[in-house]
Design a protein around this motif. Structure first.
Motif, PDB file in Angstrom:
ATOM      1  N   ASN A   8      -0.220  -8.786   3.939  1.00  0.00           N
ATOM      2  CA  ASN A   8      -0.028  -9.342   4.901  1.00  0.00           C
ATOM      3  C   ASN A   8      -0.609  -8.100   6.463  1.00  0.00           C
ATOM      4  O   ASN A   8      -0.970  -7.184   5.919  1.00  0.00           O
ATOM      5  CB  ASN A   8       1.039  -8.507   5.090  1.00  0.00           C
ATOM      6  CG  ASN A   8       2.567  -8.111   6.035  1.00  0.00           C
ATOM      7  OD1 ASN A   8       1.784  -8.200   7.027  1.00  0.00           O
ATOM      8  ND2 ASN A   8       3.218  -7.154   6.331  1.00  0.00           N
ATOM      9  N   CYS A  11      -0.600  -5.277   8.013  1.00  0.00           N
ATOM     10  CA  CYS A  11      -0.594  -4.183   7.077  1.00  0.00           C
ATOM     11  C   CYS A  11      -1.695  -3.179   6.880  1.00  0.00           C
ATOM     12  O   CYS A  11      -2.492  -3.948   6.305  1.00  0.00           O
ATOM     13  CB  CYS A  11       0.070  -4.548   5.971  1.00  0.00           C
ATOM     14  SG  CYS A  11       0.024  -2.293   4.718  1.00  0.00           S
ATOM     15  N   THR A  13      -3.309  -1.590   4.767  1.00  0.00           N
ATOM     16  CA  THR A  13      -3.367  -1.087   3.211  1.00  0.00           C
ATOM     17  C   THR A  13      -4.108  -2.436   3.171  1.00  0.00           C
ATOM     18  O   THR A  13      -5.165  -2.549   2.248  1.00  0.00           O
ATOM     19  CB  THR A  13      -2.540  -0.402   3.120  1.00  0.00           C
ATOM     20  OG1 THR A  13      -2.174   0.610   3.387  1.00  0.00           O
ATOM     21  CG2 THR A  13      -2.890  -0.210   1.331  1.00  0.00           C
ATOM     22  N   SER A  14      -3.343  -3.203   3.723  1.00  0.00           N
ATOM     23  CA  SER A  14      -3.623  -4.814   2.735  1.00  0.00           C
ATOM     24  C   SER A  14      -4.855  -5.165   3.442  1.00  0.00           C
ATOM     25  O   SER A  14      -5.158  -5.767   2.498  1.00  0.00           O
ATOM     26  CB  SER A  14      -2.670  -5.743   3.547  1.00  0.00           C
ATOM     27  OG  SER A  14      -2.405  -6.566   2.839  1.00  0.00           O
ATOM     28  N   ARG A  60       9.377  -1.754  -1.457  1.00  0.00           N
ATOM     29  CA  ARG A  60       9.193  -1.398  -0.544  1.00  0.00           C
ATOM     30  C   ARG A  60      10.586  -0.609   0.710  1.00  0.00           C
ATOM     31  O   ARG A  60      11.648  -2.126   0.861  1.00  0.00           O
ATOM     32  CB  ARG A  60       8.569  -2.170   0.858  1.00  0.00           C
ATOM     33  CG  ARG A  60       8.525  -1.559   2.475  1.00  0.00           C
ATOM     34  CD  ARG A  60       7.039  -2.496   2.485  1.00  0.00           C
ATOM     35  NE  ARG A  60       6.489  -1.812   4.632  1.00  0.00           N
ATOM     36  CZ  ARG A  60       5.775  -1.142   4.340  1.00  0.00           C
ATOM     37  NH1 ARG A  60       5.091  -0.215   3.185  1.00  0.00           N
ATOM     38  NH2 ARG A  60       5.564  -0.676   5.624  1.00  0.00           N
ATOM     39  N   GLU A  91       6.748  -4.525  -2.199  1.00  0.00           N
ATOM     40  CA  GLU A  91       5.578  -3.726  -1.632  1.00  0.00           C
ATOM     41  C   GLU A  91       3.776  -3.792  -1.046  1.00  0.00           C
ATOM     42  O   GLU A  91       3.753  -5.110  -1.903  1.00  0.00           O
ATOM     43  CB  GLU A  91       5.007  -2.132  -2.192  1.00  0.00           C
ATOM     44  CG  GLU A  91       4.648  -0.887  -1.377  1.00  0.00           C
ATOM     45  CD  GLU A  91       4.828  -0.045  -0.279  1.00  0.00           C
ATOM     46  OE1 GLU A  91       4.080  -0.744   0.792  1.00  0.00           O
ATOM     47  OE2 GLU A  91       5.922   0.311  -0.107  1.00  0.00           O
ATOM     48  N   ARG A  92       2.746  -3.459  -0.246  1.00  0.00           N
ATOM     49  CA  ARG A  92       1.899  -4.307  -0.705  1.00  0.00           C
ATOM     50  C   ARG A  92       0.652  -3.627  -0.211  1.00  0.00           C
ATOM     51  O   ARG A  92       1.084  -2.458   0.366  1.00  0.00           O
ATOM     52  CB  ARG A  92       1.978  -5.001   0.527  1.00  0.00           C
ATOM     53  CG  ARG A  92       1.556  -4.022   1.686  1.00  0.00           C
ATOM     54  CD  ARG A  92       2.536  -4.753   3.097  1.00  0.00           C
ATOM     55  NE  ARG A  92       2.408  -4.109   4.332  1.00  0.00           N
ATOM     56  CZ  ARG A  92       3.807  -4.188   5.564  1.00  0.00           C
ATOM     57  NH1 ARG A  92       5.589  -4.372   5.065  1.00  0.00           N
ATOM     58  NH2 ARG A  92       3.868  -3.006   6.236  1.00  0.00           N
ATOM     59  N   ARG A 105      -1.982   0.504  -3.184  1.00  0.00           N
ATOM     60  CA  ARG A 105      -1.875   1.863  -2.310  1.00  0.00           C
ATOM     61  C   ARG A 105      -1.878   3.050  -3.191  1.00  0.00           C
ATOM     62  O   ARG A 105      -1.249   3.305  -4.475  1.00  0.00           O
ATOM     63  CB  ARG A 105       0.322   1.265  -2.288  1.00  0.00           C
ATOM     64  CG  ARG A 105      -0.039   0.272  -1.633  1.00  0.00           C
ATOM     65  CD  ARG A 105       1.905   0.176  -0.709  1.00  0.00           C
ATOM     66  NE  ARG A 105       1.711   1.809   0.775  1.00  0.00           N
ATOM     67  CZ  ARG A 105       1.742   1.128   1.556  1.00  0.00           C
ATOM     68  NH1 ARG A 105       0.900   0.091   2.142  1.00  0.00           N
ATOM     69  NH2 ARG A 105       1.724   1.932   2.123  1.00  0.00           N
TER      70      ARG A 105
END
Length: 114
Positions: A8, A11, A13-14, A60, A91-92, A105
């Motif tokens: 994503n 995001c 973190t992504s 998520r 969640e991603r 994550r």
């Protein structure tokens, strides 16, 4: 090594996980923007099994109505069906290589499968 990231771009973190993959020598990255190309239920089941987690672990809650819909306490099949219908519930990011899959994550978890 081939790696697929379910990404994503909105995001952080992504994006950080994708950067790790792109900066790792010898890694050929396939990017799947899962909000545009949703998961199938079968793919979700396979990713969760490979990552050693359950659907609830990948649900998520933040920024979604998953909790209000009762998904937090739902069974695996119900959660997976909801995730396949609305990929924002996943969640991603997920990353898969020939060494397995991880929900990255934090993003450093990707190193476990590189």
């Amino acid at each position: 090594m081939k790696a697929t990231i379910w990404h994503n771009p909105a995001c952080g973190t992504s994006r950080k996980t994708l950067a790790i993959l792109e900066e790792t020598p010898g890694v050929e990255v396939t990017v799947v923007e899962y909000l545009k190309q949703p998961y199938t239920a079968g793919k979700l089941e396979q990713l969760f099994k490979s990552a050693g987690i359950g659907a609830r672990d990948a649900l998520r809650l933040r920024g979604t109505d998953a909790e209000e819909r009762g998904l937090k306490d739902a069974d695996e099949a119900t959660i997976i069906a909801a995730m396949a219908a609305n990929p924002a519930y996943v969640e991603r990011p997920f990353v898969e290589t020939d060494k397995g899959a991880r929900l990255c994550r934090p993003q450093d978890k990707v190193h476990e499968i590189l």
